[in-house]
Write a protein that holds these residues in place. Structure first.
Motif, PDB file in Angstrom:
ATOM      1  N   ALA A 167       1.001  -1.007  -0.204  1.00 48.72           N
ATOM      2  CA  ALA A 167       0.190  -0.067   0.178  1.00 48.72           C
ATOM      3  C   ALA A 167       0.855   1.469  -0.308  1.00 48.72           C
ATOM      4  N   MET A 168       2.047   1.544   0.413  1.00 52.18           N
ATOM      5  CA  MET A 168       2.822   2.571   0.733  1.00 52.18           C
ATOM      6  C   MET A 168       3.684   2.998  -0.655  1.00 52.18           C
ATOM      7  N   THR A 169       4.228   1.538  -0.754  1.00 54.80           N
ATOM      8  CA  THR A 169       4.736   1.768  -2.220  1.00 54.80           C
ATOM      9  C   THR A 169       3.667   2.620  -3.573  1.00 54.80           C
ATOM     10  N   GLY A 170       2.270   2.026  -3.679  1.00 55.23           N
ATOM     11  CA  GLY A 170       1.085   2.885  -4.305  1.00 55.23           C
ATOM     12  C   GLY A 170       1.505   4.541  -3.649  1.00 55.23           C
ATOM     13  N   LEU A 171       1.920   5.255  -2.609  1.00 54.43           N
ATOM     14  CA  LEU A 171       1.653   6.203  -2.164  1.00 54.43           C
ATOM     15  C   LEU A 171       2.914   6.711  -2.207  1.00 54.43           C
TER      16      LEU A 171
END
Length: 243
Positions: free
Chosen positions: A45-49
């Protein structure tokens, strides 16, 4: 895509063969990695962010070792510039076949290109984001410096590299503790002691861990100006490196 239950190592075998990303693994991979890697959902999820923050117009974003496309999809859903191109790379045809199905069911508009190749052979060109989520650990140690140097050379100024790895610790006591905590995590997620032992025997000579210090030294040597850990749970960590 329905997640099949991982039972690959549920039954005793005389000597588990070396772990490979074949069709049997691809079929159960979503379940396997969620039950095996603490914090995996957060890292994706934070990779996307991060991709949404650092992707620059007209640039390339690379998911090196994309497997079934979790990081690719997270980036695609967060990038605002439709003239970007996300390039997913994996050397497993079984993984890429299922990855393409995942991408085809997504409605976001940033184009995605999937490439079957060893990541060492892929040119990194005009990139703003390069992601290696649990990928470098499967590359021979003597080839890792060239991979990171290659990533740095292909990044635009201001670009970002995300590197997630299973790590080891210099202190043997801490290493043993974190291995044991990881095994407890797997037991809590339904894996038996037999499954844990057989998976470890199969993957020990395939997944080659390094310390965070070794990763940071290699990243600094490539020329990155800033690098540090942004997430860690037991012996799984993710680093951000900025150009």
């Amino acid at each position: 895509m329905t997640d099949n239950r991982d039972t690959i190592y549920a039954n005793p075998v005389p000597e588990p063969s070396a772990f490979r990303f074949d069709d049997s693994v691809a079929r159960v991979f979503p379940d396997m990695i969620k039950r095996s890697v603490p914090g995996y959902t957060t890292i994706i999820a934070m990779t996307g962010l991060l991709a949404g923050r650092y992707a620059s117009p007209g640039s390339h974003l690379y998911d090196l070792g994309c497997s079934l496309g979790a990081s690719t999809l997270a980036m695609r859903q967060n990038v605002q510039h439709r003239d970007c191109l996300i390039i997913g790379v994996d050397n497993s045809t079984a993984m890429l076949k299922r990855c393409q199905t995942v991408i085809d069911t997504d409605s976001h508009e940033v184009p995605v290109s999937l490439v079957c190749a060893n990541l060492q052979d892929i040119p990194i060109v005009d990139a703003s984001v390069v992601v290696l989520n649990f990928t470098l650990q499967f590359i021979a140690r003597e080839e890792r410096e060239a991979v990171i140097n290659h990533v740095y050379a292909g990044l635009r100024p201001g670009g970002i590299m995300v590197l997630s790895e299973k790590v080891t610790f210099e202190d043997p006591r801490l290493d043993a503790l974190n291995i044991d905590l990881h095994h407890q995590f797997k037991r809590a997620n339904g894996y038996s002691d037999l499954e844990i032992a057989q998976k470890r025997n199969a993957i020990d000579n395939v997944l080659l861990r390094e310390t965070l210090g070794q990763h940071k030294q290699r990243i600094a040597g490539a020329g990155f100006g800033s690098c540090d850990v942004w997430f860690q749970c037991f012996n799984f960590a993710s680093l951000i490196a900025l150009k």
